[in-house]
Design a protein around this motif. Sequence first.
Motif, PDB file in Angstrom:
ATOM      1  N   GLY A  93       0.815  -1.205   0.000  1.00 27.50           N
ATOM      2  CA  GLY A  93       0.000   0.000   0.000  1.00 27.50           C
ATOM      3  C   GLY A  93       0.848   1.255   0.000  1.00 27.50           C
ATOM      4  N   ALA A  94       0.194   2.401   0.136  1.00 27.38           N
ATOM      5  CA  ALA A  94       0.896   3.684   0.133  1.00 27.38           C
ATOM      6  C   ALA A  94       1.348   4.047   1.540  1.00 27.38           C
ATOM      7  CB  ALA A  94      -0.013   4.774  -0.424  1.00 27.38           C
ATOM      8  N   ASP A  95       2.592   4.478   1.671  1.00 26.98           N
ATOM      9  CA  ASP A  95       3.131   4.936   2.945  1.00 26.98           C
ATOM     10  C   ASP A  95       2.858   6.439   3.057  1.00 26.98           C
ATOM     11  OD1 ASP A  95       4.587   5.709   5.145  1.00 26.98           O
ATOM     12  OD2 ASP A  95       6.375   4.559   4.637  1.00 26.98           O
ATOM     13  N   LEU A  96       1.951   6.815   3.955  1.00 28.70           N
ATOM     14  CA  LEU A  96       1.551   8.213   4.112  1.00 28.70           C
ATOM     15  C   LEU A  96       1.968   8.774   5.468  1.00 28.70           C
ATOM     16  CD1 LEU A  96      -2.040   8.148   2.548  1.00 28.70           C
ATOM     17  CD2 LEU A  96       0.140   8.626   1.428  1.00 28.70           C
ATOM     18  N   GLN A  97       3.021   8.233   6.062  1.00 22.66           N
ATOM     19  CA  GLN A  97       3.451   8.677   7.382  1.00 22.66           C
ATOM     20  C   GLN A  97       3.923  10.132   7.379  1.00 22.66           C
ATOM     21  OE1 GLN A  97       5.626   5.462   9.827  1.00 22.66           O
ATOM     22  NE2 GLN A  97       6.046   4.880   7.712  1.00 22.66           N
ATOM     23  N   ALA A  98       4.377  10.621   6.223  1.00 21.01           N
ATOM     24  CA  ALA A  98       4.870  11.997   6.136  1.00 21.01           C
ATOM     25  C   ALA A  98       3.742  13.012   6.041  1.00 21.01           C
ATOM     26  CB  ALA A  98       5.792  12.148   4.928  1.00 21.01           C
ATOM     27  N   PHE A  99       2.507  12.536   5.945  1.00 17.85           N
ATOM     28  CA  PHE A  99       1.379  13.435   5.724  1.00 17.85           C
ATOM     29  C   PHE A  99       0.525  13.562   6.980  1.00 17.85           C
ATOM     30  CE2 PHE A  99       2.725  11.773   1.683  1.00 17.85           C
ATOM     31  CZ  PHE A  99       2.724  12.890   0.864  1.00 17.85           C
ATOM     32  N   GLY A 100      -0.148  14.704   7.091  1.00 20.67           N
ATOM     33  CA  GLY A 100      -0.932  14.981   8.288  1.00 20.67           C
ATOM     34  C   GLY A 100      -2.397  14.644   8.183  1.00 20.67           C
ATOM     35  N   GLY A 101      -2.913  14.520   6.958  1.00 16.35           N
ATOM     36  CA  GLY A 101      -4.329  14.232   6.796  1.00 16.35           C
ATOM     37  C   GLY A 101      -4.767  14.395   5.358  1.00 16.35           C
ATOM     38  N   LEU A 102      -6.082  14.448   5.157  1.00 21.66           N
ATOM     39  CA  LEU A 102      -6.669  14.546   3.827  1.00 21.66           C
ATOM     40  C   LEU A 102      -7.344  15.907   3.635  1.00 21.66           C
ATOM     41  CD1 LEU A 102      -8.432  11.058   3.502  1.00 21.66           C
ATOM     42  CD2 LEU A 102      -6.187  11.724   2.607  1.00 21.66           C
ATOM     43  N   VAL A 103      -7.248  16.430   2.423  1.00 19.16           N
ATOM     44  CA  VAL A 103      -8.045  17.570   1.993  1.00 19.16           C
ATOM     45  C   VAL A 103      -9.007  17.053   0.930  1.00 19.16           C
ATOM     46  CG1 VAL A 103      -8.076  19.823   0.891  1.00 19.16           C
ATOM     47  CG2 VAL A 103      -6.239  19.246   2.481  1.00 19.16           C
ATOM     48  N   ILE A 104     -10.300  17.193   1.207  1.00 18.96           N
ATOM     49  CA  ILE A 104     -11.334  16.680   0.305  1.00 18.96           C
ATOM     50  C   ILE A 104     -12.100  17.865  -0.269  1.00 18.96           C
ATOM     51  CG2 ILE A 104     -13.411  15.252   0.129  1.00 18.96           C
ATOM     52  CD1 ILE A 104     -12.330  13.774   2.667  1.00 18.96           C
ATOM     53  N   ARG A 105     -12.123  17.964  -1.577  1.00 19.81           N
ATOM     54  CA  ARG A 105     -12.912  18.990  -2.267  1.00 19.81           C
ATOM     55  C   ARG A 105     -14.162  18.301  -2.795  1.00 19.81           C
ATOM     56  NH1 ARG A 105     -14.031  24.428  -2.811  1.00 19.81           N
ATOM     57  NH2 ARG A 105     -14.586  24.957  -4.948  1.00 19.81           N
ATOM     58  N   ALA A 106     -15.324  18.694  -2.272  1.00 19.05           N
ATOM     59  CA  ALA A 106     -16.545  17.983  -2.629  1.00 19.05           C
ATOM     60  C   ALA A 106     -17.739  18.924  -2.637  1.00 19.05           C
ATOM     61  CB  ALA A 106     -16.796  16.841  -1.650  1.00 19.05           C
ATOM     62  N   CYS A 107     -18.722  18.580  -3.452  1.00 19.98           N
ATOM     63  CA  CYS A 107     -20.008  19.259  -3.470  1.00 19.98           C
ATOM     64  C   CYS A 107     -20.993  18.373  -2.713  1.00 19.98           C
ATOM     65  CB  CYS A 107     -20.481  19.492  -4.905  1.00 19.98           C
ATOM     66  SG  CYS A 107     -22.009  20.451  -5.032  1.00 19.98           S
ATOM     67  N   THR A 108     -21.566  18.904  -1.645  1.00 19.34           N
ATOM     68  CA  THR A 108     -22.422  18.092  -0.785  1.00 19.34           C
ATOM     69  C   THR A 108     -23.745  18.811  -0.523  1.00 19.34           C
ATOM     70  OG1 THR A 108     -21.548  19.074   1.253  1.00 19.34           O
ATOM     71  CG2 THR A 108     -20.380  17.162   0.366  1.00 19.34           C
ATOM     72  N   ASP A 109     -24.642  18.081   0.111  1.00 14.52           N
ATOM     73  CA  ASP A 109     -25.970  18.598   0.407  1.00 14.52           C
ATOM     74  C   ASP A 109     -26.181  18.869   1.891  1.00 14.52           C
ATOM     75  OD1 ASP A 109     -25.892  16.041   1.303  1.00 14.52           O
ATOM     76  OD2 ASP A 109     -27.572  15.292   0.115  1.00 14.52           O
ATOM     77  N   GLY A 110     -25.087  18.980   2.654  1.00 18.89           N
ATOM     78  CA  GLY A 110     -25.214  19.310   4.058  1.00 18.89           C
ATOM     79  C   GLY A 110     -25.334  18.127   4.988  1.00 18.89           C
ATOM     80  N   LYS A 111     -25.364  16.929   4.459  1.00 27.90           N
ATOM     81  CA  LYS A 111     -25.482  15.749   5.315  1.00 27.90           C
ATOM     82  C   LYS A 111     -24.108  15.317   5.844  1.00 27.90           C
ATOM     83  CE  LYS A 111     -29.703  13.933   3.208  1.00 27.90           C
ATOM     84  NZ  LYS A 111     -29.924  15.084   2.315  1.00 27.90           N
ATOM     85  N   CYS A 112     -24.128  14.405   6.809  1.00 23.17           N
ATOM     86  CA  CYS A 112     -22.898  13.898   7.405  1.00 23.17           C
ATOM     87  C   CYS A 112     -22.412  12.679   6.638  1.00 23.17           C
ATOM     88  CB  CYS A 112     -23.144  13.534   8.863  1.00 23.17           C
ATOM     89  SG  CYS A 112     -21.668  12.976   9.736  1.00 23.17           S
ATOM     90  N   TYR A 113     -21.140  12.686   6.275  1.00 25.60           N
ATOM     91  CA  TYR A 113     -20.562  11.578   5.515  1.00 25.60           C
ATOM     92  C   TYR A 113     -19.380  10.981   6.279  1.00 25.60           C
ATOM     93  CZ  TYR A 113     -23.442  13.282   1.727  1.00 25.60           C
ATOM     94  OH  TYR A 113     -24.514  13.655   0.978  1.00 25.60           O
ATOM     95  N   GLU A 114     -19.174   9.719   6.037  1.00 24.24           N
ATOM     96  CA  GLU A 114     -18.063   9.003   6.658  1.00 24.24           C
ATOM     97  C   GLU A 114     -16.998   8.735   5.602  1.00 24.24           C
ATOM     98  OE1 GLU A 114     -18.338   5.565   9.791  1.00 24.24           O
ATOM     99  OE2 GLU A 114     -18.240   4.627   7.800  1.00 24.24           O
ATOM    100  N   VAL A 115     -15.739   9.011   5.951  1.00 26.10           N
ATOM    101  CA  VAL A 115     -14.627   8.670   5.069  1.00 26.10           C
ATOM    102  C   VAL A 115     -13.810   7.606   5.777  1.00 26.10           C
ATOM    103  CG1 VAL A 115     -13.279  10.615   5.966  1.00 26.10           C
ATOM    104  CG2 VAL A 115     -12.602   9.547   3.834  1.00 26.10           C
ATOM    105  N   VAL A 116     -13.442   6.564   5.034  1.00 25.38           N
ATOM    106  CA  VAL A 116     -12.797   5.388   5.603  1.00 25.38           C
ATOM    107  C   VAL A 116     -11.452   5.168   4.934  1.00 25.38           C
ATOM    108  CG1 VAL A 116     -13.007   2.920   6.096  1.00 25.38           C
ATOM    109  CG2 VAL A 116     -15.063   4.362   6.021  1.00 25.38           C
ATOM    110  N   VAL A 117     -10.416   5.041   5.731  1.00 27.11           N
ATOM    111  CA  VAL A 117      -9.080   4.695   5.253  1.00 27.11           C
ATOM    112  C   VAL A 117      -8.800   3.248   5.636  1.00 27.11           C
ATOM    113  CG1 VAL A 117      -6.603   5.081   5.595  1.00 27.11           C
ATOM    114  CG2 VAL A 117      -8.139   7.027   5.321  1.00 27.11           C
ATOM    115  N   THR A 118      -8.447   2.429   4.652  1.00 24.71           N
ATOM    116  CA  THR A 118      -8.052   1.053   4.928  1.00 24.71           C
ATOM    117  C   THR A 118      -6.540   0.977   4.967  1.00 24.71           C
ATOM    118  OG1 THR A 118     -10.028   0.194   3.814  1.00 24.71           O
ATOM    119  CG2 THR A 118      -8.235  -1.349   4.192  1.00 24.71           C
ATOM    120  N   ASP A 119      -5.999   0.657   6.144  1.00 27.39           N
ATOM    121  CA  ASP A 119      -4.558   0.640   6.366  1.00 27.39           C
ATOM    122  C   ASP A 119      -4.173  -0.709   6.960  1.00 27.39           C
ATOM    123  OD1 ASP A 119      -1.922   1.120   6.912  1.00 27.39           O
ATOM    124  OD2 ASP A 119      -2.249   2.857   8.206  1.00 27.39           O
TER     125      ASP A 119
END
Length: 275
Positions: A24-50
């Motif tokens: 898989g990808a080694d992302l230890q050097a990174f602090g997190g995700l920036v997500i650019r998305a168009c949404t309708d105001g609801k709550c969404y879950e983002v899942v990372v498989t590591d």
Amino acid sequence: GFGDGSRFVALESAPIRGEGEGGGADLQAFGGLVIRACTDGKCYEVVVTDGGQEYRATFQGKVKPDGKAKFANFRIPFSSFKSESGAEPPMTSVSRLSFRYYGSQRMYLALSYVKAYIRPGLPEFLYVSSAQIPPNISPSDVNDVLEQLSSGSDGSDASIVENSLYDSGEEAKSQRERRSEVYWKYKGEEALKNSGVPYSILRVEGFIPGGARSGKIELRDDGKAEKVTRIDVADAVVKCLGDETATNKVFYVGRGTGGGAKVSIVEKRDGDNET
């Protein structure tokens, strides 16, 4: 797109490949995700498989004043992701990214991009410069080069610009062209240093044709550099991006010896000669 009103909707990425543990990808050097998305105001879950384990975080969508879907940036630190046991992801082998919605109402989620951002304290800008710039260059040296460029003089006595960063097929450059190249690379370095952006500067002697690695690479601060391949420089860039000791530093790229990591940072030791 639109959900169908079911209790669960998921959007999953293709398998992510990298040089981390397990492929898989080694992302230890990174602090997190920036997500650019168009949404309708609801709550969404983002899942990372590591490493085969799922780690979940949530973000709340945004809408326009009239209630219509809205594009926005969502910044989610990796520390916000948790497994069922409450553990944080090691980020050593990320193999998949998923978005999920739980609910009976219709939903709208349109992704523009997903990026990983560098964690605080690491370089954010990598600049490949010229090893013809000496470790301790004075303003008078820079002014001399600028005057010779303005006058059109080639200045045959200037050892600062003996080589080019181009392939051997383009090495038939005039002394003035070489001076111009090094001068503007130096000015680029100064602009970066004064920008406030965390940086690493890699001063390269030149490139060896071909795509193979030269062997072990050392990043030095003593002014010593050798020609390397482009993939060597790419390895050096990756090294700096994940190493806090490389932040706001200038390195000369050279070849090393022995085993160990393919790229290492070699600080000046007591007793080393000044260059």
